[in-house]
Design a protein around this motif. Structure first.
Motif, mmCIF file in Angstrom:
data_model
loop_
_atom_site.group_PDB
_atom_site.id
_atom_site.type_symbol
_atom_site.label_atom_id
_atom_site.label_comp_id
_atom_site.label_asym_id
_atom_site.label_seq_id
_atom_site.Cartn_x
_atom_site.Cartn_y
_atom_site.Cartn_z
ATOM 1 N N LEU A 78 12.398 21.478 32.999
ATOM 2 C CA LEU A 78 11.275 22.335 32.610
ATOM 3 C C LEU A 78 10.950 23.348 33.699
ATOM 4 O O LEU A 78 10.553 24.471 33.410
ATOM 5 C CB LEU A 78 10.040 21.482 32.314
ATOM 6 C CG LEU A 78 10.066 20.667 31.020
ATOM 7 C CD1 LEU A 78 8.801 19.822 30.917
ATOM 8 C CD2 LEU A 78 10.226 21.558 29.794
ATOM 9 N N GLY A 119 18.996 20.018 22.785
ATOM 10 C CA GLY A 119 17.588 19.656 22.922
ATOM 11 C C GLY A 119 16.811 20.694 23.696
ATOM 12 O O GLY A 119 15.615 20.915 23.443
ATOM 13 N N THR A 120 17.475 21.375 24.625
ATOM 14 C CA THR A 120 16.787 22.412 25.397
ATOM 15 C C THR A 120 16.319 23.547 24.489
ATOM 16 O O THR A 120 15.209 24.055 24.655
ATOM 17 C CB THR A 120 17.717 22.964 26.492
ATOM 18 O OG1 THR A 120 18.930 23.430 25.896
ATOM 19 C CG2 THR A 120 18.046 21.911 27.521
ATOM 20 N N ILE A 123 13.312 22.339 22.500
ATOM 21 C CA ILE A 123 12.107 22.308 23.329
ATOM 22 C C ILE A 123 11.569 23.715 23.552
ATOM 23 O O ILE A 123 10.353 23.954 23.525
ATOM 24 C CB ILE A 123 12.400 21.600 24.670
ATOM 25 C CG1 ILE A 123 12.675 20.105 24.412
ATOM 26 C CG2 ILE A 123 11.238 21.761 25.637
ATOM 27 C CD1 ILE A 123 13.211 19.363 25.596
ATOM 28 N N ASN A 124 12.482 24.677 23.758
ATOM 29 C CA ASN A 124 12.050 26.072 23.904
ATOM 30 C C ASN A 124 11.295 26.550 22.662
ATOM 31 O O ASN A 124 10.259 27.211 22.758
ATOM 32 C CB ASN A 124 13.257 26.980 24.156
ATOM 33 C CG ASN A 124 13.572 27.126 25.632
ATOM 34 O OD1 ASN A 124 12.678 27.203 26.454
ATOM 35 N ND2 ASN A 124 14.848 27.142 25.967
ATOM 36 N N ALA A 126 9.774 24.660 20.565
ATOM 37 C CA ALA A 126 8.509 23.926 20.487
ATOM 38 C C ALA A 126 7.450 24.586 21.357
ATOM 39 O O ALA A 126 6.273 24.710 20.962
ATOM 40 C CB ALA A 126 8.728 22.475 20.915
ATOM 41 N N PHE A 127 7.826 25.027 22.539
ATOM 42 C CA PHE A 127 6.886 25.717 23.418
ATOM 43 C C PHE A 127 6.376 27.000 22.768
ATOM 44 O O PHE A 127 5.196 27.326 22.836
ATOM 45 C CB PHE A 127 7.546 26.048 24.758
ATOM 46 C CG PHE A 127 7.403 24.961 25.801
ATOM 47 C CD1 PHE A 127 6.234 24.840 26.528
ATOM 48 C CD2 PHE A 127 8.433 24.078 26.046
ATOM 49 C CE1 PHE A 127 6.087 23.850 27.487
ATOM 50 C CE2 PHE A 127 8.308 23.083 27.004
ATOM 51 C CZ PHE A 127 7.134 22.963 27.730
#
Length: 437
Positions: A78, A119-120, A123-124, A126-127
């Motif tokens: 992160l 997954g990265t 997550i991006n 999701a942010f």
């Protein structure tokens, strides 16, 4: 984004393929008790090898010892945009431990590599979907890293050779740092040389450390090992050497992985070096890492017959130094092979130069102390950017609770994780309508 790497030289598909191979192979080698990444867990492997512990019992212990470090790896991603070894190789230690056979180890290791790679992106996304995207605030975590980390040689010297020498080294480093800051650039003919302060400060400190260690070793008596211990070390050295093909493939994959940034080692230092377009701090830091970890890795490997998943860390240095991506695995393979052949000799040399051997423990402690402090300060900066004084309060509370409960999370992880927690809580408060942005 400043502080987080988003533009990679190599495409996503290439990095994914390499990451899948790294995780699959590391999981296999953990399953076969050939190598593992978590140095603290390595002494447990002989319990399974010699059948004093069932695989289920072994897996529970390895997972318990690794869980906090996987969280640390996640927080490193992160803060840097790089998939750290703690996120990949600690997890594959656990996956290999749980696997009933080698095929399952390969399969779930590969699956985990895919999860890390894709997954990265998830997550991006999701942010971006949050009411307040605090990913940019997290870049503050890495802001103090290089300035504070550059002082690790002074901390190591203070621990090993006393406060006076440590303070003296710290003063020298500070003077070098300030001078480089003031001068900035030196022009020689038509060539401009940038004087990066943390690079030269770190170098000055390492020179002092090596001088003190060499002088100390010349005045110390060597440590002799008894016959029984030497026989055990010889047997385990032979076991490691017999697995050289497996280990050299792992060395090649790790070198390739760091070259194309599919996987990172010392991610906060590496990301700052990449973004500043000056890799020298990473090179110097890696020399320090290699010196620091040789005593630990050599001693635990010779005591257990299980090698480190990144060897003596030289494969990571050679991977970055490689001029092309295809040379990186060749250099990594060769570096790992040389390490393996020298492991017995290194064990004997460490016993002959006790101060150099002790030096590794103090360098490691110095690195852990400085990086832990830097990331804690960075976490306060990130939380302040997200939620001001409330964010600072929450990170402080998180840090203190972790301390009084026995440091359940590593110091290098507690700050970044707290900063992420602040961002999540802030978004919940925004979503509930208590704060309007």
């Amino acid at each position: 984004m400043e502080g987080i790497i988003t533009n990679f030289e190599f495409p996503m598909w290439a990095r994914t393929v390499v990451l899948v191979m790294i995780c699959a192979w590391a999981s296999l080698l953990s399953h076969k008790c050939i190598s593992n990444f978590n140095d603290g867990a390595r002494p447990v492997f002989p319990e399974l090898i010699e059948k004093r512990m069932s695989r289920a019992e072994f897996a529970v212990v390895i997972t318990g010892m690794g869980f906090g470090w996987v969280l640390a790896g996640f927080s490193q991603w992160l803060g840097t945009g790089l998939i750290a070894c703690h996120l990949t190789l600690i997890a594959t230690d656990c996956l290999g431990a749980w696997s009933p056979n080698k095929w399952v180890a390969l399969g779930i290791g590969a699956g985990y590599g895919l999860l890390c790679a894709f997954g990265t992106n998830v997550i991006n996304q999701a942010f971006m979907a949050l009411p307040y995207n605090f990913l940019n605030d997290l870049t503050n975590i890495s802001t103090p890293t290089l300035p504070i980390f550059s002082m690790f040689p002074a901390v190591a010297i203070a621990g090993q050779f006393g406060a006076r020498k440590g303070i003296g080294t710290g003063v020298i480093e500070a003077i070098v740092y300030i001078l480089c800051t003031l001068v900035g650039t030196v022009t020689i003919g038509s060539i401009n040389i940038s004087l990066y302060p943390y690079t030269f400060a770190m170098l000055a400190g390492m020179i002092c450390l090596i001088v003190f260690a060499a002088k100390g070793s010349s005045n110390s008596e060597s440590v002799e090992t008894d016959a029984e211990e030497e026989n055990l070390f010889s047997k385990n050295a032979d076991r490691i050497k017999s697995n050289w093909k497996y280990l050299c493939v792992q060395g090649a994959l790790n070198a390739l992985g760091i070259k194309i940034l599919a996987q990172a080692y010392q991610p906060y230092i590496l990301s700052a070096a990449v973004l500043s377009n000056d890799m020298t701090p990473f090179y110097i830091a890696m020399v320090g890492v290699i010196i620091a970890f040789i005593p630990l890795i050599v001693s635990t490997s010779l005591a257990t017959g299980v090698y480190q998943a990144v060897g003596l860390c030289s494969v990571m240095l050679f991977g970055v130094l490689a001029p092309t991506w295809w040379l990186a695995p060749i250099l990594g393979f060769a570096a790992e092979f040389v390490e393996i052949q020298l492991i017995g000799l290194l064990g004997k040399l460490l016993s002959k130069f006790p101060e150099l051997s002790k030096c590794g423990d103090h360098i490691r402690d110095g690195m852990i102390s400085t990086i832990g402090l830097a990331l804690t300060i960075g976490a306060f900066l990130a939380a302040n950017a997200t939620w001001g004084e409330v964010g600072i309060m929450l990170v402080g509370a998180f840090y203190v609770v972790n301390e009084v409960t026995g440091q359940r999370l590593p110091k290098s992880a507690v700050g970044p994780i707290a900063a992420v927690a602040v961002g999540i809580i802030y978004n919940i408060v925004v979503a509930l309508g208590f704060i309007v942005i």
